[in-house]
Design an enzyme around this catalytic site. Structure first.
Site, mmCIF file in Angstrom:
data_model
loop_
_atom_site.group_PDB
_atom_site.id
_atom_site.type_symbol
_atom_site.label_atom_id
_atom_site.label_comp_id
_atom_site.label_asym_id
_atom_site.label_seq_id
_atom_site.Cartn_x
_atom_site.Cartn_y
_atom_site.Cartn_z
ATOM 1 N N GLU A 182 4.766 -13.188 0.822
ATOM 2 C CA GLU A 182 4.136 -11.887 0.557
ATOM 3 C C GLU A 182 4.392 -11.476 -0.889
ATOM 4 O O GLU A 182 5.528 -11.157 -1.266
ATOM 5 C CB GLU A 182 4.689 -10.823 1.505
ATOM 6 C CG GLU A 182 3.972 -9.487 1.289
ATOM 7 C CD GLU A 182 4.476 -8.358 2.182
ATOM 8 O OE1 GLU A 182 5.225 -8.632 3.111
ATOM 9 O OE2 GLU A 182 4.109 -7.210 1.904
ATOM 10 N N HIS A 235 -0.072 -4.148 -5.447
ATOM 11 C CA HIS A 235 -0.510 -5.238 -4.566
ATOM 12 C C HIS A 235 -1.685 -5.977 -5.169
ATOM 13 O O HIS A 235 -1.794 -7.187 -5.045
ATOM 14 C CB HIS A 235 -0.857 -4.705 -3.176
ATOM 15 C CG HIS A 235 0.321 -4.761 -2.253
ATOM 16 N ND1 HIS A 235 0.573 -5.826 -1.432
ATOM 17 C CD2 HIS A 235 1.339 -3.901 -2.082
ATOM 18 C CE1 HIS A 235 1.693 -5.611 -0.766
ATOM 19 N NE2 HIS A 235 2.188 -4.446 -1.143
ATOM 20 N N ASP A 292 17.993 -16.645 12.885
ATOM 21 C CA ASP A 292 16.906 -16.766 13.855
ATOM 22 C C ASP A 292 15.862 -15.700 13.514
ATOM 23 O O ASP A 292 16.100 -14.507 13.714
ATOM 24 C CB ASP A 292 17.472 -16.556 15.265
ATOM 25 C CG ASP A 292 16.434 -16.836 16.336
ATOM 26 O OD1 ASP A 292 15.234 -16.759 16.029
ATOM 27 O OD2 ASP A 292 16.832 -17.121 17.474
#
Ligand code: ADP
Length: 582
Positions: free
Chosen positions: A262, A568, A470
């Protein structure tokens, strides 16, 4: 820095072979065939050439003076003429033919790479000269980019052995495709995990008719995952690791590895780290450390279920139960038992410390010991399952949010007002307001469970993947409430994150794999703590919470300053034409 800039300008070339052996090796030169060292041969022929030229010119002058015909030559003149031609041809070969060759022969692509590298070095030199040095007394060139190590790494990459399937492999592939050899049995059958993965991969491609060419096979240690991390491997997915930091927490600096695809995430967290650092650092406190497992047991009636609940929660029985529980591990130590009844069914939530392991295996073994022990006094107890979801693992659940699971951490920092303005480009007042309306009220309106934050899960997931945790436990590990308050007469910002269920370990599971273990090593928490078992995993939990604090600060600031969409567009939308990507 300069090296990065330069190498990043030519990413495609950087992947090509970068041999320094150039024209000589590929095309050959006349001078290559010399029997003596070059400098000796050169000296010999130079001396010979000029000696015979001198001798012949003096003989020529002599003949003119004595009117002797030029074509009448003595033996010594014949030798001199021959020597003249020999040395002339040599010198032509050395200086002339090589020159002609270099014009006539096209260099190989490898040579271009080598030459382009040189160009880069020249560029670097030129750039270095452009460094303004008016203010500095020392105007010498800064050191050149470290080209050599880059070449070495590249060579290792290029020379990586590529798996080649043999005829024998071909037979096994056919039998996997036909269904006569089960794909899962390949490791056991062949005793070679890499070969098993290659064969399985090829069989899969043939069975599905789909290519796996983008999924790498070579360059991974398949032995290291056998029986522990992944079954039936056919390759591995590559995830880039970025670094945020230095993150100053509890007086120590950490470079935080984040595995993510990302765009913006690492850059944003890094900005939060900067704001925290400039404000004197964060303080992260571990409140609780205990992994849970809750089996479900059933009785013939609710009264018997209640009997067991009372027995398990009676402080007088705790010591007996903990002796039984603790038998399974040196590190698993029973801390408490909490029961919930649903009619005839009892859910028993065991909590135990687990040293540096995340602890699911450890706690499960201890629970099994206790269940076996209870069968003597409660023979009518029917064990429905070792996990009855009251644990609660990898699902959003209020029990984790309220009671905690794994490590419970609170982390805070006071960000100076001018840092809020200059680094975060917003104001204390608007951050506090946004936090109240978004992270608190907005989440309440949405009926959030532990989701009173802007994007804790982004940071948690990226660190979990980088350090071999995990990733599925991101669900409860990201439970977080972010608080913001104006302090010091409204000048500065107090920010905190409270995270009750961060489930991390530094031993076991994916933490032992090479890449993940390197990231743990970077944080100084690799493996088991020798001095205090559990210290490494607890430190890791405090780092996770502090990185979340940094992430929260930065994203909240971007939203409050209205920058989110702009940043972004900058980091998530590459200007590359993806349709042309191969
Ligand atoms: P988990 O319980 O998180 O699933 P594993 O059972 O895979 O983890 O790994 C824990 C193993 O590591 C146990 O066998 C334990 O005995 C061993 N171990 C070694 N040192 C430590 C330590 N400092 N803390 C916890 N476990 C340790």
């Amino acid at each position: 820095m300069e090296a990065h800039r330069l190498s990043s300008t030519k990413p495609v070339q950087a992947l090509k072979p970068t041999k320094k052996i150039s024209l000589e090796e590929d095309t050959g030169k006349a001078s290559d065939a010399l029997p003596l060292p070059l400098y000796l041969t050169n000296a010999l022929f130079f001396t010979l050439f000029f000696s015979v030229v001198y001798f012949l010119l003096s003989r020529w002058r002599e003949k003119i003076r004595t009117s002797t015909p030029l074509h009448v030559v003595t033996f010594s003149e014949i030798i001199a003429i021959l020597s003249f031609f020999a040395s002339f041809i040599y010198l032509l070969g050395f200086f002339g033919i090589d020159f002609v060759q270099s014009l006539v022969f096209q260099p190989s692509p490898d040579v271009w790479i080598a030459e382009e590298e040189d160009d880069e070095v020249l560029l670097a030199k030129e750039d270095a000269r452009k460094v303004p040095c008016g203010q500095a007394l020392d105007c010498s060139l800064p050191p050149l980019p470290p080209a050599a190590p880059i070449v070495t790494v590249q060579k290792v990459f290029d020379e990586k052995p590529v798996t080649v399937l043999t005829e024998e492999d071909e037979e096994i592939i056919k039998s996997v495709v036909a269904g006569t050899t089960p794909s899962y049995s390949l490791e056991l059958k062949l005793g070679d995990c890499k070969r098993a993965a290659a064969i399985r991969r090829e069989a899969l491609q043939r069975l599905t008719g789909k290519s796996l060419s983008g999924l790498p096979l070579d360059g991974f240690d398949y032995e290291s995952i056998l029986g522990q991390c992944c079954e039936m491997p056919v390759g591995y997915v590559q995830i880039p690791v970025g670094i945020a930091g230095p993150l100053l927490v509890n007086g120590r600096e950490y470079s935080v590895p984040m595995a993510t695809t990302e765009g913006c995430l690492v850059a944003s967290t890094n900005r939060g780290c900067k704001a925290i650092h400039l404000s004197g650092g964060a303080t992260s406190v571990l409140l609780k450390d205990g992994m849970t497992r809750a089996p479900c047991v059933r009785f013939g009636n609710a009264k018997r279920a209640a009997d067991l609940k009372l027995y398990l929660e009676d402080p007088d029985n705790f010591e007996t139960l903990s002796v039984v529980f603790n038998r399974s591990s040196r590190f698993g130590r029973l801390q408490g038992i909490k029961c919930a009844i649903a009619g005839k069914n009892l859910y028993i939530r065991f909590t135990c410390s687990t040293g540096d392991a995340m602890g699911m295996n450890m706690v499960s073994k201890g629970v099994q010991n206790v269940l076996d022990f209870l069968q003597t006094d409660f023979p009518d107890m029917d064990v429905i399952g070792i996990s009855g979801n009251y644990c609660s693992d990898k699902k959003p659940a209020a029990v984790n949010w309220i009671e905690g699971r794994g490590k419970s951490v609170v982390c805070e920092a006071t960000i100076k007002g001018d840092v809020v303005r200059k680094v975060l480009k917003t104001s204390v007042e608007s951050l506090v307001e946004l936090n109240m309306l978004k992270n608190l009220t907005g989440s309440a309106m949405a009926g959030a469970l532990g989701g009173f934050n802007a994007h804790a899960s982004n940071i948690v997931a990226a660190i979990y993947i980088a350090t071999g945790q995990d990733p599925a436990q991101n669900v409860e590990s990201s439970h977080c409430i972010t608080m913001m308050e104006a302090v010091n007469d409204g000048k500065d910002l107090h920010v905190s994150v409270t995270m009750p269920s961060i489930e991390v370990g530094t031993v076991g599971g994916g933490t032992q794999l090479a890449s993940q273990s390197a990231c743990l090593n970077l944080l100084g928490v690799k493996g088991a703590s020798k001095e205090t078992p559990g210290a490494n995993s607890r430190t890791l939990a405090t780092i996770v919470a502090s990185a979340v604090l940094a992430g929260e600060l930065s994203l909240m600031s971007a939203i409050s300053a209205g920058q989110l969409v702009r940043s972004h567009m900058k980091y998530n939308r590459s200007s590359k034409d993806v349709s042309k990507a191969t």
